[in-house]
Design a protein around this motif. Structure first.
Motif, PDB file in Angstrom:
ATOM      1  N   MET A   1      51.908  39.293  43.058  1.00  5.56           N
ATOM      2  CA  MET A   1      52.595  39.548  41.682  1.00  5.56           C
ATOM      3  C   MET A   1      53.794  39.912  41.720  1.00  5.56           C
ATOM      4  SD  MET A   1      49.719  38.913  39.717  1.00  5.56           S
ATOM      5  CE  MET A   1      50.134  39.649  38.072  1.00  5.56           C
ATOM      6  N   ALA A   2      54.431  40.150  42.789  1.00  2.31           N
ATOM      7  CA  ALA A   2      56.041  40.504  42.717  1.00  2.31           C
ATOM      8  C   ALA A   2      56.492  40.366  43.966  1.00  2.31           C
ATOM      9  CB  ALA A   2      56.268  41.786  42.060  1.00  2.31           C
ATOM     10  N   VAL A   3      57.880  40.118  44.205  1.00  2.93           N
ATOM     11  CA  VAL A   3      58.466  40.185  45.463  1.00  2.93           C
ATOM     12  C   VAL A   3      58.889  41.661  45.876  1.00  2.93           C
ATOM     13  CG1 VAL A   3      60.519  38.996  46.882  1.00  2.93           C
ATOM     14  CG2 VAL A   3      59.239  37.716  45.062  1.00  2.93           C
ATOM     15  N   TRP A   4      59.349  42.305  45.202  1.00  4.21           N
ATOM     16  CA  TRP A   4      59.763  43.675  45.409  1.00  4.21           C
ATOM     17  C   TRP A   4      58.571  44.429  45.426  1.00  4.21           C
ATOM     18  CZ3 TRP A   4      65.133  45.805  44.906  1.00  4.21           C
ATOM     19  CH2 TRP A   4      66.053  44.688  44.876  1.00  4.21           C
ATOM     20  N   GLN A   5      58.675  45.252  46.361  1.00 10.07           N
ATOM     21  CA  GLN A   5      57.411  46.228  46.722  1.00 10.07           C
ATOM     22  C   GLN A   5      57.616  47.573  46.003  1.00 10.07           C
ATOM     23  OE1 GLN A   5      54.499  45.400  48.352  1.00 10.07           O
ATOM     24  NE2 GLN A   5      55.762  43.361  47.896  1.00 10.07           N
ATOM     25  N   SER A   6      56.433  47.867  45.002  1.00 10.41           N
ATOM     26  CA  SER A   6      56.393  49.284  44.586  1.00 10.41           C
ATOM     27  C   SER A   6      56.222  50.313  45.702  1.00 10.41           C
ATOM     28  CB  SER A   6      55.580  49.437  43.450  1.00 10.41           C
ATOM     29  OG  SER A   6      55.545  48.282  42.617  1.00 10.41           O
ATOM     30  N   ALA A   7      56.973  51.290  45.552  1.00  7.35           N
ATOM     31  CA  ALA A   7      56.800  52.442  46.661  1.00  7.35           C
ATOM     32  C   ALA A   7      56.455  53.797  45.982  1.00  7.35           C
ATOM     33  CB  ALA A   7      58.407  52.579  47.562  1.00  7.35           C
ATOM     34  N   PHE A   8      56.974  54.169  44.894  1.00  3.62           N
ATOM     35  CA  PHE A   8      56.788  55.330  44.176  1.00  3.62           C
ATOM     36  C   PHE A   8      57.070  55.052  42.596  1.00  3.62           C
ATOM     37  CE2 PHE A   8      57.734  59.295  42.720  1.00  3.62           C
ATOM     38  CZ  PHE A   8      56.946  60.399  43.255  1.00  3.62           C
ATOM     39  N   LEU A   9      55.978  55.780  41.957  1.00  2.00           N
ATOM     40  CA  LEU A   9      56.213  55.825  40.408  1.00  2.00           C
ATOM     41  C   LEU A   9      55.507  56.933  39.836  1.00  2.00           C
ATOM     42  CD1 LEU A   9      56.547  54.354  37.474  1.00  2.00           C
ATOM     43  CD2 LEU A   9      54.003  53.571  37.820  1.00  2.00           C
ATOM     44  N   HIS A  10      56.315  57.743  39.324  1.00  2.00           N
ATOM     45  CA  HIS A  10      55.728  58.726  38.490  1.00  2.00           C
ATOM     46  C   HIS A  10      56.088  58.963  37.089  1.00  2.00           C
ATOM     47  CE1 HIS A  10      54.009  62.798  37.905  1.00  2.00           C
ATOM     48  NE2 HIS A  10      54.372  63.507  39.080  1.00  2.00           N
ATOM     49  N   GLU A  11      55.024  58.608  36.174  1.00  2.00           N
ATOM     50  CA  GLU A  11      55.340  58.398  34.624  1.00  2.00           C
ATOM     51  C   GLU A  11      55.019  59.818  34.080  1.00  2.00           C
ATOM     52  OE1 GLU A  11      53.806  54.089  33.642  1.00  2.00           O
ATOM     53  OE2 GLU A  11      52.504  55.271  34.643  1.00  2.00           O
ATOM     54  N   PHE A  12      54.620  60.979  34.777  1.00  2.00           N
ATOM     55  CA  PHE A  12      54.271  62.319  34.070  1.00  2.00           C
ATOM     56  C   PHE A  12      53.370  62.208  32.884  1.00  2.00           C
ATOM     57  CE2 PHE A  12      58.121  62.205  36.537  1.00  2.00           C
ATOM     58  CZ  PHE A  12      58.061  63.123  37.313  1.00  2.00           C
ATOM     59  N   LEU A  13      52.027  61.445  33.132  1.00  4.82           N
ATOM     60  CA  LEU A  13      51.284  61.708  31.962  1.00  4.82           C
ATOM     61  C   LEU A  13      50.317  62.721  31.902  1.00  4.82           C
ATOM     62  CD1 LEU A  13      49.632  57.693  33.392  1.00  4.82           C
ATOM     63  CD2 LEU A  13      51.156  58.170  31.414  1.00  4.82           C
ATOM     64  N   ASP A  14      50.329  63.479  32.627  1.00  2.00           N
ATOM     65  CA  ASP A  14      49.861  64.583  32.574  1.00  2.00           C
ATOM     66  C   ASP A  14      50.467  65.794  33.009  1.00  2.00           C
ATOM     67  OD1 ASP A  14      49.094  64.706  35.294  1.00  2.00           O
ATOM     68  OD2 ASP A  14      47.150  63.412  34.707  1.00  2.00           O
ATOM     69  N   ARG A  15      50.074  66.997  33.401  1.00  3.66           N
ATOM     70  CA  ARG A  15      50.695  67.993  33.850  1.00  3.66           C
ATOM     71  C   ARG A  15      51.135  68.152  35.181  1.00  3.66           C
ATOM     72  NH1 ARG A  15      51.498  72.318  30.574  1.00  3.66           N
ATOM     73  NH2 ARG A  15      50.943  72.395  28.800  1.00  3.66           N
TER      74      ARG A  15
END
Lengths: 519, 378
Positions: free
Chosen positions: B1-15
């Motif tokens: 779905m994309a060329v670049w690779q997701s390595a890390f995502l933090h959206e701080f949805l909870d505590r």
């Protein structure tokens, strides 16, 4: 063959009950009480509807048309013209495809014993055709297109599939089916009966330790046997027998993963399946990473501690006590599981109800936990082609063999490096369902939603003879759409219990969730 | 779905400070951090890191041969930070680093802003954006940094392009093993320091072979498994060398396609030729992809027009380089064909029929590349 009579008999003989101590009435109560608020994009054309609607609506509309229109809407299958939807199977002798409903009702086709794993249900793999049958036709105020604050009005009453599944019972039933070899399988090995769908978590229940040469064989069949023994000992509350199984039946070099076991006995899911007639992500997403296909199944699950439900039903006021049990977390599905994009959020006790909002992405219907634009998380290629491992890239190898256009392939690959983002759009300005607390300015956009519950309890179960019509639709294990050689493959209907469980286990491994049962 | 690779995502949805999504690895905080309710997003949180704290995420397997970095941050920056430099993100202990240099604070109408200068170090080259960014008090700023080995370094502030630098570490390639959120301040620090509040942290990386993997998205059919023969390995090696030649050529013309730019400059960062080349290239890929999924031959024809326009522009900017690049790739091609023929892969016959439109598009593009090169000779 989808011998529904055999499916039903098998389930009845084993008293399939996936909801534990909860009766079907109480499951329905919980599913309605906890339906998350869902916010759709203002231009969304396809809103959640029941599987039954997706299956039957094209024929209903077809029957109302003039003959000249009908002629355009019939589908050509293996040389025969079939009213929509067609159900066909692969049949080389019939020129590749054979329709099972050329002159019979769809219900008969669903019971046709020839309907095998190659089965396809389609009203035509085409956006325009799906839009004709299912697409929203006007905005809330009667406008031709959806805009923020005046979104497209759902064409049909919104219906969300709802199911309650106690995880241990799901594992037990899945193993019973596998051991008996009773249900025929699809090409990917999953049962052709879509009610049971896919759990497939045994690889998380046992793990290897020690040196390779000291590890004894532990086949999948043996793992299933041991898991059933563990479940039996647990259900009999027999700690000694449980330990004996661990000591004597798990071969050398293997261990029971206690975290997985604890999660299985501790948690249950309320699953909400949002079923859409068409995935039209091509209208919103970024080329070249978009797709489109008939049918789309997305949604979310709420994670509960089943012990609290079990205590509630034994209390003086079971209904009130049940509704007082808050979910621990919410998990949502975002595109494909292998991309690692599914969302997880712990819910704060007491405010869980107010914190239950999901945002549905335009076209793709990926389910998010925040509004706005979402740069698509995609770690799949890393997860499956580990850094440093130069695995062959199948398409490159194939193209080099077929047409070594080497300069062009290098050029296109270098240009493709400039495609950084693939975005999903979500919005606060579209239609809202399941709302418990929306503000006055949202009132026009609030739409009712019915939870279409699959009964999986002891007192009322989809495998009961009286529920044959529901079983016929829900159990359909073929693809819910066609492939015309250019449009992407349409999916099977797969309940996401296994997918949600694997996501939960990721959080358990990180220490974010403690599966240890309360003594 | 994309060329670049997701390595890390933090959206701080909870505590949870550990509530990230990432490829396998582990996070370690110097001190267990606090979280607080987000000021901007309902029912979301911020991660609070003071001056001697940070979160280091170590990937189980390093990303090797990284040629692109994209960092997307939502962060509240304290004005009373104890040192001149406020660390935001670091990869591999400084191989790539994003920080903010403190400036003067202005108060107007009850609101305060700080003039901060972004300092970005990637691939061994440091860039300080002289034009100050206006950082609001107690409000998060959305910061996005993108770098590619072609030398393009872009900085977006609150979703608008803020600065662009060409020629930043062109050709650089490195591995990424760690991501550090909020590198700590150095030197003598007071006992209590203010917090940087992170509300969104996203890292994407581009490896040298990611775009090749993405070619599969163009194919509307399942690719048969091929035995890992000598020729398949040679195909991968040849493709890598060809891409290196392509990238080197593109780097040679990059100075003619864009220029250094900062917000406020009335001219954009791209030259007229750069803009049209970029548009034509991206549109060509979209059209090729669309034609593959729709089967629309007209889109395939439009693709050829667009890719030809792109090729004409880049060839005209460095004719000698274009011809040399093509002759180098042609030599690789001849070597490949001499070693490996089409025989022995009968399993691909059916597949080749399914992807005939793609094979035709590739063959026509290859022919056009040669025609343009020959026209340069004439």
């Amino acid at each position: 063959m989808p011998d529904l009579t055999m499916f039903a008999l098998f389930a009845q003989q084993r008293n399939f009950n996936l909801t534990g101590a909860l009766s079907s009435q109480r499951v329905e109560l919980l599913l309605n009480a906890w339906l998350p608020e869902a916010r759709f994009y203002e231009e969304e054309l396809f809103h959640p509807i029941s599987l039954d609607r997706i299956m039957r609506e094209p024929r209903r509309q077809f029957d109302l048309e003039e003959e000249s229109v009908k002629a355009q809407l019939r589908l050509s299958v293996g040389g025969e013209l079939v009213p929509p939807p067609a159900i066909y199977i692969k049949d080389d002798e019939a020129g590749g495809k054979r329709a099972l409903n050329p002159d019979q009702e769809i219900d008969n086709a669903l019971e046709n014993l020839d309907l095998d794993a190659s089965g396809v249900l389609t009203h035509k793999a085409d956006f325009d055709r799906s839009n004709r049958y299912f697409g929203a036709t006007e905005s809330i105020s009667g406008g031709a297109s959806g805009v923020p604050g005046d979104p497209m009005r759902p064409r049909f009453p919104v219906e969300v599939g709802g199911e309650c599944r106690m995880l241990l019972e799901v594992l037990k039933a899945e193993i019973q089916i596998a051991k008996a070899g009773a249900f025929p399988k699809r090409v990917d090995g999953l049962p052709l009966d879509a009610v049971m769908g896919e759990f497939a978590i045994l690889h998380l229940l046992f793990f290897q330790v020690g040196k390779e040469e000291e590890v004894e064989d532990f086949t999948l069949a043996s793992q299933q046997d041991v898991a059933l023994l563990l479940i039996e000992a647990y259900e009999n509350d027999d700690d000694e027998a449980f330990q004996t199984v661990i000591d004597n039946d798990i071969p050398a070099g293997w261990l029971l993963n206690r975290a997985t076991w604890n999660a299985l006995i501790k948690y249950a899911f309320l699953e909400y399946n949002f079923n859409y007639a068409y995935n039209d992500y091509h209208r919103y997403g970024d080329w070249p990473w978009v797709n489109q296909h008939e049918f789309d199944n997305e949604g979310c699950a709420l994670v509960f501690e089943r012990r609290l439900w079990e205590e509630a039903v034994e209390s003086d006021n079971p209904q009130a006590a049940l509704l007082d049990v808050d979910p621990v977390a919410i998990i949502t599905s975002v595109h494909e599981e292998w991309q690692g994009a599914d969302k997880f959020k712990l819910l704060s006790p007491d405010i869980a109800r107010d914190d239950l909002t999901v945002w549905i992405a335009a076209g793709s219907h990926a389910t998010y936990l925040q509004p706005g634009d979402h740069d698509l998380f995609n770690a799949g290629d890393v997860a499956f082609g580990l850094p440093g491992q130069k695995v062959p890239i199948p398409i490159l190898a194939a193209l080099y063999v077929l047409s070594p256009t080497i300069a062009t392939l290098a050029l296109l690959a270098v240009i493709a490096e400039h495609f950084q983002d693939a975005e999903d759009k979500t919005s606060d300005d579209g239609v809202i369902i399941g709302s418990q607390r929306s503000s006055e300015d949202q009132e026009d956009r609030l739409v009712g939603a019915r939870v279409d519950v699959t009964p999986l309890s002891a007192d009322r179960n989809i495998y009961d003879n009286a529920l044959r019509a529901q079983l016929r639709v829900r159990s359909f294990g073929g693809r819910w759409g066609d492939h015309d050689g250019s449009v992407n493959h349409s999916p099977h209907y797969i309940n996401k219990t296994g997918r949600y469980f694997r996501r939960l286990m990721t959080e358990i491994r990180k220490g974010n969730v403690d599966p240890t049962p309360v003594a | 779905m994309a060329v670049w690779q997701s390595a890390f995502l933090h959206e701080f949805l909870d505590r949870r400070p550990e509530g990230y999504q990432a490829v396998p690895g582990n996070i370690h905080y110097r001190k267990y951090p606090s979280v607080t309710k987000s000021l901007k997003r309902a029912s979301a949180y911020s991660l609070l890191l003071d001056a001697d704290n940070s979160g280091v995420y170590t990937f189980d397997n390093a990303f090797e041969n990284v040629i692109g970095v994209l960092v997307d941050l939502d962060v509240r920056i304290p004005f009373n930070w104890p040192t001149p430099r406020i660390g935001l993100i670091s990869l591999n202990s400084g191989a790539a680093e994003i920080s903010l240099l403190k400036g003067s604070v202005t108060t107007s109408g009850g609101s305060a802003t700080m003039d901060g200068r972004f300092c970005i170090s990637i691939g061994g080259q440091q860039e300080i954006i002289d034009t100050p960014a206006s950082i609001p008090y107690r409000n998060p700023v959305r910061l996005k940094i993108s770098w590619h080995t072609n030398g393009r370094l872009s900085i977006w502030l609150n979703k608008k392009l803020f600065a662009f630098r060409p020629g930043h570490a062109p050709g650089a390639v490195f591995d990424v093993k760690t991501l550090e959120i909020g590198p700590p301040a150095t030197g003598s620090l007071p006992a209590r320091t203010p917090f940087r509040a992170f509300e969104h942290v996203y890292l994407k990386l581009l490896r040298d072979d990611d775009s090749t993997r993405a070619l599969e998205h163009f194919v509307p059919a399942d690719v048969p498994d091929l035995e890992r023969s000598r020729c398949i390995v040679k195909a991968m090696e040849t493709h890598k060398k060809s891409m290196d030649i392509c990238r080197a050529f593109m780097n040679s013309i990059e100075p003619k396609l864009s220029k250094s730019w900062t917000s406020g400059d009335p001219d954009g960062p791209s030259t007229q030729e750069g803009r049209s080349a970029h548009t034509d290239a991206m549109e060509a890929i979209r059209l090729l992809s669309q034609s593959m999924t729709s089967g629309n031959a007209a889109q395939s024809g439009e693709y050829l027009i667009r890719i030809s326009k792109f090729l004409n522009v880049i060839a005209s900017l460095n004719p000698t380089g274009f011809k040399n690049a093509l002759s180098e790739i042609t030599a690789l091609s001849e070597d490949y064909k001499a070693t490996c023929g089409r025989s022995g892969h009968e399993e691909l016959e059916e597949f080749s029929k399914e992807i005939e439109p793609l094979l035709n598009a590739l063959a026509m593009t290859e022919m056009r590349i040669k025609e343009i090169s020959e026209a340069l000779n004439a």
